[in-house]
Structure formats: structure tokens, C-alpha cells
Design an enzyme around this catalytic site. Structure first.
Site, PDB file in Angstrom:
ATOM      1  N   CYS A   1       0.680  -1.186  -0.016  1.00 19.69           N
ATOM      2  CA  CYS A   1       0.026  -0.103  -0.064  1.00 19.69           C
ATOM      3  C   CYS A   1       0.813   1.321  -0.233  1.00 19.69           C
ATOM      4  CB  CYS A   1      -0.919  -0.140   1.351  1.00 19.69           C
ATOM      5  SG  CYS A   1      -1.881   1.235   1.286  1.00 19.69           S
TER       6      CYS A   1
ATOM      7  N   ASP B   1       0.410   3.730   1.589  1.00 21.19           N
ATOM      8  CA  ASP B   1       0.330   4.160   3.173  1.00 21.19           C
ATOM      9  C   ASP B   1       1.846   4.610   3.460  1.00 21.19           C
ATOM     10  OD1 ASP B   1       0.181   4.459   5.996  1.00 21.19           O
ATOM     11  OD2 ASP B   1      -1.786   4.073   5.631  1.00 21.19           O
TER      12      ASP B   1
ATOM     13  N   ARG C   1       2.892   4.659   6.457  1.00 18.14           N
ATOM     14  CA  ARG C   1       3.234   3.895   7.492  1.00 18.14           C
ATOM     15  C   ARG C   1       3.778   2.710   7.202  1.00 18.14           C
ATOM     16  NH1 ARG C   1      -2.208   4.887  10.510  1.00 18.14           N
ATOM     17  NH2 ARG C   1      -2.733   4.451   8.170  1.00 18.14           N
TER      18      ARG C   1
ATOM     19  N   CYS D   1      -6.148   0.051   6.794  1.00 22.52           N
ATOM     20  CA  CYS D   1      -5.903   0.384   5.395  1.00 22.52           C
ATOM     21  C   CYS D   1      -6.969   1.347   4.962  1.00 22.52           C
ATOM     22  CB  CYS D   1      -5.565  -0.751   4.405  1.00 22.52           C
ATOM     23  SG  CYS D   1      -5.465  -0.010   2.662  1.00 22.52           S
TER      24      CYS D   1
HETATM   25 CO    CO Z   1      -3.404   1.110   2.950  1.00 26.82          CO
END
Ligand code: CO
Length: 211
Positions: A43, A45, A47, A102
Site C-alpha cells: 500500500c 500508506d 506507515r 488500510c
Molecule cells: Co493502505
């Protein structure tokens, strides 16, 4: 404003100094080419940084990231990365790594409009539809979200197996395993979902390519 962006360039200089201190030929060696064993599909993302959470160094992992670690079969970007990783770099493992919490997966679970991204989330909604009976049966919303993240990863693993790129590698007896993992933002640990995929025989026959 200026400061936050300059910090990255300063960090880079510091990083170069440290790398060279450890190995004066570090960049010389890396610049010669890459032979990564892994393709990571994760992902976007911030993090879930692929190298950092797996302790891998530059040169060890080929990386593709998008919202909710999707393998969308007509996504030219993903297909190009997959093709290069499998056919040229000959990676041995493809890892689809999702993560609990997510935002993309949770957004796909709801009915709110988010604009253009709704078109991307559509593929995730399709995963929900395929597993609606199980997911609708989980009353705790957080637990339902976690299970949806896991099921989404599993579907992407199968979707990789449905590509001619992966099937041709298997047919040519190129060692290639496809794994499904989930990263937990709350403890930093990765869980292997145990859906490792090694042959097209595990797919419904309509997805199996012949020569
Ligand atoms: Co995500």
C-alpha cells in the site's frame, strides 16, 4: 515550509556519509545493477515502508505500491512492474502485503463518495461482494475491516496467479512463489496469511492459460 523540504536533502547527505563510512565502494557496487529476489506489492500508506519493515537494503527488493496494494488486471503500471520483475529480474517471491487499518479498504467498505478515487475503490468493492456473506456476518466493524483487509490480500494473490506473466513463469519452471501478508500498524508485525501460491493448478480452470 522550506525547512521541512530541505530536511530531506540534508538527511540524504548524511545518509551518503554514513554509507560511505561503512563501505567506501557502496554506491559503486550498487550502481552496477540490481538482482532483487523479491517483488513487493504494498500500500502507498506512508506507515508501511517496504524496506524498513522487512529489514531489506537497497538492491534487495523491487517495489510497487498503490492504494490498498491492488493487482488490477488492466493496470499498465502494475503489469509493467510485474513483467519486468518476473521476466527480466527473475524474482523468486512476490509478496502482496496489506495492512490493517488500510484507508483504501475501509473506504471501499462504506458508501461515502470520495471523488475520482471511487473508480479505484471499485475493484476493492468487488472483493467485498465476493465475500459479502462472511463479511456481513461480522458485526464488529473493526473486526470486519480487518478480515476485509486479509481477504483483499488473498484476492490479489490469486489475481497475480491469473496473469499470463506469472503463469508463463510457472510453466517454464521458473521458481516463483506468490505470498499474502498483512502488516499490523499497532505492533509492527507482519503476519503470513498462508496463501502461498505456486502453480496455476490451484486456480479455477477458466483462469488457467494453455500454451
Ligand atoms: Co493502505
Amino acid at each position: 515550509m522550506e525547512k521541512s523540504y530541505n530536511r530531506l536533502l540534508d538527511n540524504n547527505k548524511q545518509w551518503v556519509v554514513e554509507r560511505l563510512k561503512a563501505d567506501p565502494e557502496y554506491f559503486m557496487k550498487l550502481s552496477k545493477g540490481q538482482t532483487p529476489e523479491y517483488l513487493w506489492i504494498g500500500c502507498s500508506d506512508s506507515r508501511v515502508p517496504a524496506n524498513e519493515v522487512t529489514g531489506t537494503k537497497p538492491g534487495e527488493m523491487f517495489v510497487h505500491r498503490n492504494i490498498a496494494n491492488m493487482v488490477v488486471h488492466n493496470d499498465m503500471n502494475m503489469l509493467s512492474v510485474l513483467s519486468y520483475a518476473v521476466e527480466v529480474l527473475k524474482v523468486k517471491h512476490i509478496i502482496v502485503c496489506g495492512h490493517y487499518g488500510c484507508g483504501g479498504v475501509l473506504a471501499a467498505m462504506g458508501n461515502k463518495q470520495f471523488g475520482l478515487i471511487d473508480n479505484w475503490l471499485r475493484s476493492i468493492k468487488d472483493v467485498y461482494k465476493n465475500h459479502a456473506e462472511e463479511l456481513d456476518g461480522i458485526t464488529d466493524v473493526e473486526e470486519r475491516g480487518k478480515r476485509f483487509v486479509e481477504l483483499n490480500v488473498m484476492e490479489q494473490v490469486y489475481d497475480l496467479g491469473k496473469t499470463s506473466i506469472v503463469q508463463n513463469a510457472w510453466r517454464n519452471e521458473q521458481p516463483l512463489h506468490v505470498h499474502g501478508w498483512v502488516y499490523d500498524l499497532k505492533d509492527g508485525l507482519i503476519r503470513d496469511l498462508g496463501v502461498t501460491f505456486k502453480s496455476a493448478a490451484e486456480l479455477p480452470s477458466v483462469y488457467q492459460f494453455s500454451e
